[in-house]
Design an enzyme around this catalytic site. Structure first.
Site, mmCIF file in Angstrom:
data_model
loop_
_atom_site.group_PDB
_atom_site.id
_atom_site.type_symbol
_atom_site.label_atom_id
_atom_site.label_comp_id
_atom_site.label_asym_id
_atom_site.label_seq_id
_atom_site.Cartn_x
_atom_site.Cartn_y
_atom_site.Cartn_z
ATOM 1 C CG HIS A 415 37.754 -22.019 67.655
ATOM 2 N ND1 HIS A 415 38.490 -21.187 66.708
ATOM 3 C CD2 HIS A 415 38.496 -21.941 68.666
ATOM 4 C CE1 HIS A 415 39.598 -20.619 67.514
ATOM 5 N NE2 HIS A 415 39.426 -21.136 68.478
ATOM 6 C CG ASP A 419 40.542 -18.195 63.889
ATOM 7 O OD1 ASP A 419 39.953 -19.095 64.438
ATOM 8 O OD2 ASP A 419 41.002 -17.552 62.951
#
Length: 444
Positions: A415, A419
């Site tokens: 992450h 995204d």
């Protein structure tokens, strides 16, 4: 006669340490030059270590399954030659402790060079520090203590008093791992230390967790390498996870119609795995940010598409790499997967075949899994789990229903780099690519 020292050789561009998983010789054995003397395990690959000299084995310097740095001494050997002053094991060891200076390896990147991917390659300044450490090693040896340059360097950088470190190596020798695992809280003042020793004598040993019927074993080198990578991945990478389902009815028809002929012509089975890898490769072309890595607060976007493929044996999981996978057809990928799988099962994988992967595709559906959350193969940015194909009743666009071959695609992402939007678009394209496999020409 002269005493020579054999050190752990370089085992690959990004390999900085390894462990001896098996000695092939023992003290007193006569060995020839280039004869295998040990098996070293690193990054889940076992490699034969050849002898640099012909002679008689004198001493094995490291314990089995103990991590040591590249170029650390592993063995002393007596060779024929000019009479020299008889060397002690400590002196022989010291002469081989200066690590070789290697040229820096440059890797192409989009945003920043990923220096740490090729291991800790010393600059000239760092090399000079190593020489200073070597001088310090000789000083310590004359005082009855023997520390490797790596141990001294780490202890000096961290301000650790080596007299307080408990060694786990041969004859209580302090290893690099001992120093790395040592924390200041383990170093009490002298008065407190004496009190602690007195208190320890009065503390009873903890009771066993079970009546004693369990079997306790030490993990082998490969299992330890897997454990190390998994812990590193979970601790350093913030994992995010998402899943989509895909209709692969046409793909199932295509594969089933040609699998027998393919086996007859090519000599290997045609599984679904190569089709999924091909679909991922095609999607990576459109979404290059998936083909990335985060190390030392820098993101590298790789130009080459190197697919890591998971291969399971009865005991271990290996992840060899298909280099430049975008240059292969489905047939070519099938042959590469078969070649790497056979090498893993025959224990003939080479270190270079395990390095350089940029994203992993894992065929968890081969053992019936329908949903799973993969741990990212550090330091990559993503791993895609291909689940099992199951026939289900699904709605159609005209309001009706049909039987379809459906599959879940489960994606774990880093992450920090990716995204949900980027990952979702990538999965949507993988899903669409799978629908396009309809004709025999899609195989070749």
């Amino acid at each position: 006669m002269a005493i020579k020292t054999i050190t752990l050789p370089g085992l690959g561009e990004s390999v900085t340490e390894a462990s001896i998983s098996n000695w092939l010789v023992k003290p007193g054995d006569i060995v020839e030059r280039y004869q295998p003397i040990a098996e070293a395990t690193s990054d889940k690959v076992t490699t034969d270590i050849p002898s640099d000299f012909a002679g008689i084995v004198k001493e094995l310097l490291v314990e089995l399954d103990t991590d040591i740095a590249i170029h650390e001494p592993i063995m002393t050997i007596e060779v024929e030659g000019t009479e020299v002053k008889e060397a002690t094991t400590s002196e022989a060891t010291e002469t081989a402790m200066i690590p070789e200076e290697k040229p820096a390896v440059q890797q192409e990147t989009v945003e920043a060079p990923l220096a740490s991917m090729s291991g800790a390659i010393a600059s000239n300044e760092e090399a000079n520090k190593e020489i200073d450490v070597f001088s310090e090693t000789k000083k310590m040896s004359t005082e009855g203590m023997r520390y490797s340059p790596a141990v001294l360097k780490i202890s000096q950088e961290r301000g650790i008093d080596l007299s307080q470190v408990k060694g786990t190596g041969r004859n209580g020798r302090i290893t690099r791992k001992d120093v790395l695992n040592f924390t200041p809280s383990e170093q009490p003042a002298a008065a407190e230390n004496q009190q602690l020793i007195a208190e320890e004598k009065t503390v009873e040993a903890p009771a066993p967790l079970s009546p004693g019927n369990d079997t306790v074993v030490k993990p082998d080198g490969v299992r330890k390498a897997i454990a190390k990578r998994m812990v590193q991945s979970v601790n350093e990478i913030p994992h995010a996870w998402l899943m989509v389902e895909a209709d692969v009815t046409e793909l199932v028809k295509l594969r089933n119609a040609h699998k027998d002929e393919f086996k007859k012509q090519e000599g290997i089975s045609l599984s679904f795995y190569p089709f999924f890898i091909k679909a991922v490769v095609q999607a990576l072309k459109k979404h290059p940010k998936m083909n990335a890595s985060w190390v030392d607060n820098e993101i590298t976007y790789f130009k080459d598409i190197n697919i890591s493929v998971a291969v399971a044996t009865d005991e271990h999981l290996f992840v060899p790499v298909i280099k430049n996978a975008d240059e292969y057809s489905v047939m070519g990928i099938a042959k590469e997967v078969n070649r790497l799988a056979q090498a893993a099962r025959n224990h003939t994988l080479k270190p270079e075949q395990m390095q350089g992967g940029t994203i992993t595709v894992n065929n968890t559906g081969s053992f019936g899994s329908v949903m799973s959350q993969g741990i990212i193969n550090y330091p990559q940015a993503a791993i895609l789990q291909i689940e099992s194909i199951n026939k289900r009743v699904v709605p159609t666009d005209d309001g009706g229903f049909k039987f379809a071959d459906m599959i879940n695609l489960c994606l774990s992402i880093d992450h920090r780099i990716l995204d949900g939007l980027a990952a979702g678009r990538f999965l949507a394209d993988v899903k669409e690519n799978l629908k396009q496999f309809k004709n025999e020409s899609d195989i070749y």
